[in-house]
Design a protein around this motif. Structure first.
Motif, mmCIF file in Angstrom:
data_model
loop_
_atom_site.group_PDB
_atom_site.id
_atom_site.type_symbol
_atom_site.label_atom_id
_atom_site.label_comp_id
_atom_site.label_asym_id
_atom_site.label_seq_id
_atom_site.Cartn_x
_atom_site.Cartn_y
_atom_site.Cartn_z
ATOM 1 N N ALA A 108 0.826 -1.210 0.000
ATOM 2 C CA ALA A 108 0.000 0.000 0.000
ATOM 3 C C ALA A 108 0.856 1.253 0.000
ATOM 4 C CB ALA A 108 -0.927 -0.012 1.206
ATOM 5 N N TRP A 109 1.924 1.287 0.838
ATOM 6 C CA TRP A 109 2.702 2.526 0.897
ATOM 7 C C TRP A 109 3.643 2.682 -0.299
ATOM 8 C CZ3 TRP A 109 5.151 0.844 6.115
ATOM 9 C CH2 TRP A 109 6.319 0.111 5.920
ATOM 10 N N THR A 110 3.670 1.685 -1.175
ATOM 11 C CA THR A 110 4.374 1.833 -2.446
ATOM 12 C C THR A 110 3.418 2.272 -3.553
ATOM 13 O OG1 THR A 110 5.984 0.130 -1.834
ATOM 14 C CG2 THR A 110 5.788 0.664 -4.179
ATOM 15 N N ILE A 111 2.264 1.622 -3.629
ATOM 16 C CA ILE A 111 1.331 1.892 -4.724
ATOM 17 C C ILE A 111 0.622 3.235 -4.549
ATOM 18 C CG2 ILE A 111 -0.813 1.122 -5.818
ATOM 19 C CD1 ILE A 111 0.082 -1.721 -5.398
ATOM 20 N N LEU A 117 1.375 10.551 -7.227
ATOM 21 C CA LEU A 117 2.304 11.261 -8.111
ATOM 22 C C LEU A 117 1.811 11.265 -9.556
ATOM 23 C CD1 LEU A 117 5.752 10.051 -6.700
ATOM 24 C CD2 LEU A 117 4.693 12.298 -6.436
ATOM 25 N N VAL A 118 1.245 10.154 -9.995
ATOM 26 C CA VAL A 118 0.688 10.111 -11.352
ATOM 27 C C VAL A 118 -0.481 11.078 -11.465
ATOM 28 C CG1 VAL A 118 -0.533 8.664 -13.020
ATOM 29 C CG2 VAL A 118 1.462 7.765 -11.825
ATOM 30 N N PRO A 123 -2.131 16.520 -14.699
ATOM 31 C CA PRO A 123 -2.463 17.950 -14.879
ATOM 32 C C PRO A 123 -1.220 18.831 -14.990
ATOM 33 C CG PRO A 123 -2.939 17.244 -12.630
ATOM 34 C CD PRO A 123 -2.636 16.010 -13.409
ATOM 35 N N SER A 124 -0.098 18.404 -14.406
ATOM 36 C CA SER A 124 1.139 19.188 -14.531
ATOM 37 C C SER A 124 1.608 19.221 -15.984
ATOM 38 C CB SER A 124 2.241 18.601 -13.648
ATOM 39 O OG SER A 124 1.898 18.659 -12.292
ATOM 40 N N PHE A 125 1.602 18.045 -16.643
ATOM 41 C CA PHE A 125 2.000 18.000 -18.051
ATOM 42 C C PHE A 125 1.035 18.785 -18.917
ATOM 43 C CE2 PHE A 125 4.086 13.676 -17.090
ATOM 44 C CZ PHE A 125 5.279 14.302 -16.778
ATOM 45 N N ARG A 126 -0.262 18.732 -18.588
ATOM 46 C CA ARG A 126 -1.254 19.488 -19.350
ATOM 47 C C ARG A 126 -0.987 20.994 -19.220
ATOM 48 N NH1 ARG A 126 -5.507 17.616 -17.000
ATOM 49 N NH2 ARG A 126 -5.786 15.865 -18.421
#
Length: 285
Positions: A108-111, A117-118, A123-126
């Motif tokens: 869980a703390w990995t996924i 972040l995804v 929206p950052s790339f947009r």
């Protein structure tokens, strides 16, 4: 901090509360200050300047969304710390747990952070694409950073040019200039930026633009001002002794006023190229 008695503690508490109330009041009054000083910094400002372009509106929305994400994560981590302190201290657990791992928690703390972040990246790339994808320009302006002032050229309007230096006798202090950059409202303005000597940076916060002015290189950015009025920025790259004294002032006007200003500016440039253009404020009176 030394607190030898209760009086010192109460004095510290009062000061802390006063500071907290002051910050809260500034936050509450932020929009009012923004209305009074559109396009420039204002006292006790805690947020961006009021947006005056579509790109800056997108930046403000992105910022607000990140604040929500950051707040939720902070509250979640704080809750975990409080639970850990209450449930797993020595008094509550005299015999410590010998658990070495928990597969479900580790997955869980990995996924979950990856998904967060995804979710931020999309929206950052947009937003980056919106900033960098230059639409068809209605007007092109070239800005050249120099030690320590800006020079502007209008290649679409007769290629006249002028220098813009800080005006010591005008308000707002440290932001006013003798010759403003003038653009029409609701038009796509392409700004070509370069440096004549060292690296400078052309930035206007209300428009959401900031681009480096590098000698030997031509960078581009764009904005579409949605409001008329004065908007201020500054050189945002340390460029020498008077770096703090090369502000950027953009006057956004109607199409009719812009056309009148261009005609007046071209006449003044033709008659005296070394002194270039009078202040747009004088032309508009």
């Amino acid at each position: 901090m030394k607190m030898s008695n209760g009086l010192d503690g109460r004095r510290f508490g009062r000061r802390f509360l006063g500071l907290a109330f002051g910050v809260a009041a500034a936050a509450a009054c932020g929009p009012a200050f923004a209305e009074e000083a559109t396009g420039q910094p204002h006292a006790w400002g805690l947020d961006f300047q009021a947006a005056a372009s579509p790109v800056m509106e997108s930046i403000a929305r992105m910022h607000s969304g990140l604040l929500v994400v950051i707040t939720v994560i902070t509250l979640f981590v704080t809750a975990l710390l409080v639970i850990a302190m209450l449930r797993f201290n020595e008094r509550a657990n005299p015999v410590p747990s010998k658990t070495t791992h928990n597969t479900m928690i580790e997955v869980a703390w990995t996924i979950i952070p990856v998904l967060i972040l995804v979710g931020i990246a999309i929206p950052s790339f947009r937003l980056l694409f919106e900033e960098l994808d230059l639409p068809k320009a209605d007007l092109t302006v070239k800005a050249v950073g120099k030690q320590w002032y800006w020079s502007y050229t209008y290649p679409d309007n007769g290629k006249f040019e002028f220098d813009s230096l800080i005006a010591q006798d005008k308000q707002p202090r440290m932001l006013a200039v003798d010759n403003e950059l003038v653009v029409p409202v609701n038009k796509v303005v392409r700004v070509q930026v370069t440096g004549a000597d060292v690296i400078h940076s052309f930035g206007v916060p209300a428009f959401g633009i900031k681009v480096d002015a590098i000698p030997g290189r031509l960078n581009e950015t764009w904005f579409k001002a949605t409001k008329t009025g004065m908007f201020y920025g500054q050189c945002s790259e340390l460029c020498g002794r008077d770096h703090a004294f090369m502000p950027i002032a953009v006057r956004v006007v109607s199409d009719q006023d812009f056309t009148a200003w261009v005609e007046t500016a071209k006449k003044k440039f033709a008659s005296n190229p070394t002194n270039a253009v009078a202040s747009a404020a004088d032309v508009m009176r």
